[in-house]
Design an enzyme around this catalytic site. Structure first.
Site, PDB file in Angstrom:
ATOM      1  N   GLU A   4       5.631 -33.951  -1.883  1.00 49.15           N
ATOM      2  CA  GLU A   4       4.322 -33.473  -2.554  1.00 49.15           C
ATOM      3  C   GLU A   4       5.128 -32.954  -4.025  1.00 49.15           C
ATOM      4  O   GLU A   4       6.082 -32.342  -3.692  1.00 49.15           O
ATOM      5  CB  GLU A   4       3.842 -32.857  -1.765  1.00 49.15           C
ATOM      6  CG  GLU A   4       2.819 -33.005  -0.689  1.00 49.15           C
ATOM      7  CD  GLU A   4       1.764 -33.907  -0.546  1.00 49.15           C
ATOM      8  OE1 GLU A   4       1.574 -34.463  -1.789  1.00 49.15           O
ATOM      9  OE2 GLU A   4       0.818 -33.436  -0.051  1.00 49.15           O
ATOM     10  N   HIS A  39       0.877  -1.144  -0.296  1.00 45.25           N
ATOM     11  CA  HIS A  39      -0.126   0.221  -0.064  1.00 45.25           C
ATOM     12  C   HIS A  39       0.777   1.422  -0.212  1.00 45.25           C
ATOM     13  O   HIS A  39       0.460   2.528  -0.623  1.00 45.25           O
ATOM     14  CB  HIS A  39      -1.045  -0.076   0.931  1.00 45.25           C
ATOM     15  CG  HIS A  39      -1.840  -0.697   1.017  1.00 45.25           C
ATOM     16  ND1 HIS A  39      -1.882  -2.112   0.827  1.00 45.25           N
ATOM     17  CD2 HIS A  39      -3.056  -0.448   0.797  1.00 45.25           C
ATOM     18  CE1 HIS A  39      -3.566  -2.789   0.516  1.00 45.25           C
ATOM     19  NE2 HIS A  39      -4.049  -1.755   0.481  1.00 45.25           N
ATOM     20  N   SER A  53      -0.021  -1.115  -6.698  1.00 41.11           N
ATOM     21  CA  SER A  53       0.148  -2.387  -7.443  1.00 41.11           C
ATOM     22  C   SER A  53       0.500  -1.739  -8.583  1.00 41.11           C
ATOM     23  O   SER A  53       0.341  -1.181  -9.054  1.00 41.11           O
ATOM     24  CB  SER A  53      -1.005  -2.392  -6.901  1.00 41.11           C
ATOM     25  OG  SER A  53      -2.225  -3.096  -6.472  1.00 41.11           O
ATOM     26  N   LYS A  91     -14.443  -8.279  -9.398  1.00 39.14           N
ATOM     27  CA  LYS A  91     -13.564  -9.128 -10.220  1.00 39.14           C
ATOM     28  C   LYS A  91     -13.013 -10.389  -8.823  1.00 39.14           C
ATOM     29  O   LYS A  91     -12.456 -11.447  -9.800  1.00 39.14           O
ATOM     30  CB  LYS A  91     -12.350  -8.195 -11.055  1.00 39.14           C
ATOM     31  CG  LYS A  91     -11.370  -9.046 -11.614  1.00 39.14           C
ATOM     32  CD  LYS A  91     -10.702  -8.100 -12.789  1.00 39.14           C
ATOM     33  CE  LYS A  91     -10.342  -8.641 -14.020  1.00 39.14           C
ATOM     34  NZ  LYS A  91      -9.192  -7.050 -14.538  1.00 39.14           N
ATOM     35  N   ASP A  92     -12.299 -10.063  -8.626  1.00 41.91           N
ATOM     36  CA  ASP A  92     -12.375 -11.246  -7.082  1.00 41.91           C
ATOM     37  C   ASP A  92     -12.295 -12.086  -6.750  1.00 41.91           C
ATOM     38  O   ASP A  92     -12.541 -13.583  -6.245  1.00 41.91           O
ATOM     39  CB  ASP A  92     -10.784 -10.535  -5.531  1.00 41.91           C
ATOM     40  CG  ASP A  92     -10.158  -9.651  -5.979  1.00 41.91           C
ATOM     41  OD1 ASP A  92      -8.741  -9.162  -7.378  1.00 41.91           O
ATOM     42  OD2 ASP A  92      -9.430  -8.293  -5.346  1.00 41.91           O
TER      43      ASP A  92
END
Length: 430
Positions: free
Chosen positions: A291, A219, A223, A247-248
């Site tokens: 894994e 922040h 972004s 959108k998320d």
């Protein structure tokens, strides 16, 4: 990140004003994910993976706490309590499958998040600290994933713990004492299982703390975006809510469809069959593999088969495996190109896709048997991996001729129309 056009939080309700004055949590949330946080208007769905990673962490913590209520970290009963959770605890099977598959989905999201950062050079100034904290988060997740894989106390859990902790024995002088200290003995047993369970329970909360720092650091500069161009005017941004929450939310819906399809219809697809056999120190599995999300680094570990002068092959493999991640810490200073986005760097883009192919090869080889020709291919893929970061990236950043960048984010979205780009200042420009 603070812009003069960002909306400020002004509660209208008396109770909310009281809370905001005494504990400004509403203001904090509003400025973090609300209309008070301006975000570049051109973010695509590759920017969804940060939110998805946070959601995966919540799934892992919630399901992990529930599983911990029924699990006993004792070598005599650990496997039995895992079966007890599956068979006798109400919806225990759902909690375990959600947790086990959640780890795989968590790493899948994180890898995509990292690869997006590689392509769009999200590690460059002024976002170096965001990147460095992200690498720390990845290391914490790797440690948490390994510790959790040991807890079911199946064959692959036991022998995976034995192999991975045995790597510390390759460190000169302090290696053997360090290995014994980690295990609490000379082989994985009650002491090791208790330590691994405690750390596996603790590390997700440490990770959550680092994620808060990661978001805090984000922040400050704001972004990044697909063009790599910094925000210049108000027209370059939109409020995070409702544009990117919507959108998320769509991305989260798609993610949940795939995730629950795996949990309900293919819950054991990503697990190893040997891990459904109780741990037996006297029976070594024919093919020990971790894994899938550890496979590229496991392939790098196994690529070293001969001593290098006075350095044993095992130690070289251990150093290379850890260096494969630690090298990301210096990536902001290896790539000296002033252009961030791979969309405007044609030569960089070619080598990026070669790296993606190389990573896919390492993923495959990490799960393959430790025999020829897989070992030879691992050596070639490992050599290119380090060559890419230490040699190719610095050279490309110096010799490459990037494409012209748009003047602003708005120009990249709407074209070169002066009214659209300059907004209210267009009349002045005329």
């Amino acid at each position: 990140m603070s812009f003069p056009w960002a909306q400020q939080y002004t509660p209208t309700n008396g109770l909310m004003r009281y809370f905001d004055e005494k504990l400004p949590l509403p203001r904090l949330v509003y400025n973090a994910v609300g209309a008070g946080y301006p975000v570049p208007r051109n973010l695509n769905y590759l920017w969804n993976f940060g939110v998805l990673a946070g959601f995966c962490l919540v799934i892992q913590i919630v399901t992990g706490i529930i599983l911990a209520m029924h699990y006993a970290a004792n070598a005599e009963v650990a496997f039995a309590t895992t079966e007890h959770i599956m068979r006798n605890v109400n919806y225990g099977w759902l909690m375990r499958y959600a947790h086990a598959n959640g780890a795989s989905f968590f790493f899948a999201v994180i890898y995509l998040h990292i690869f997006r950062g590689f392509y769009y050079s999200s590690y460059k100034a002024p976002r170096e600290m965001i990147w460095l904290l992200g690498v720390v988060i990845f290391l914490l997740l790797m440690a948490t994933g390994f510790l959790g894989y040991v807890l079911p106390w199946g064959q692959m859990s036991f022998w995976g713990a034995k192999v991975i902790t045995g790597l510390f024995g390759a460190i000169p002088i302090v290696g053997e004492p360090l290995q014994v200290w980690l295990l609490g003995g000379f082989a994985p047993d009650n002491a090791a299982l208790n330590r691994f369970f405690s750390l596996h329970f603790l590390l997700p909360f440490v990770t959550a703390g680092v994620i808060i720092l990661h978001i805090w650091a984000l922040h400050i500069p704001g972004s990044s975006n697909p063009t790599g161009v910094e925000i210049k005017t108000e027209s370059d941004t939109v409020p995070f809510h409702p544009y990117y929450t919507a959108k998320d939310g769509f991305g989260l819906g798609v993610f949940l469809l795939i995730y629950f399809a795996m949990v309900f219809f293919l819950p054991n697809y990503l697990g190893h069959p040997d891990n459904y056999i109780e741990a037996n120190p006297l029976s070594t599995p024919a093919h020990i593999v971790p894994e899938w999300y550890f496979w590229p680094f496991y392939a790098i570990l196994r690529a070293f088969t001969a001593d290098f002068f006075f350095i044993p092959a095992k130690l070289m493999g251990v150093l290379a495996m850890f260096s494969a991640i630690l090298i990301w810490f210096i990536l902001p200073w290896l790539d000296k190109s002033p252009v961030r986005s791979g969309n405007y760097r044609p030569l960089f883009r070619i080598f990026f896709w070669i790296l993606m192919f190389d990573m896919a090869v390492l993923f495959y080889l990490g799960g393959a048997p430790a025999e020829e020709p897989f070992v030879m291919f691992s050596q070639l893929a490992t050599a290119y991996y380090f060559l890419h970061f230490l040699v190719i990236i610095p050279i490309v950043s110096m010799v490459e001729k990037p494409k012209p960048l748009p003047y602003s984010i708005t120009e990249a979205v709407l074209g070169s129309d002066k009214e659209a780009v300059l907004g209210e200042n267009a009349s002045v420009a005329k």
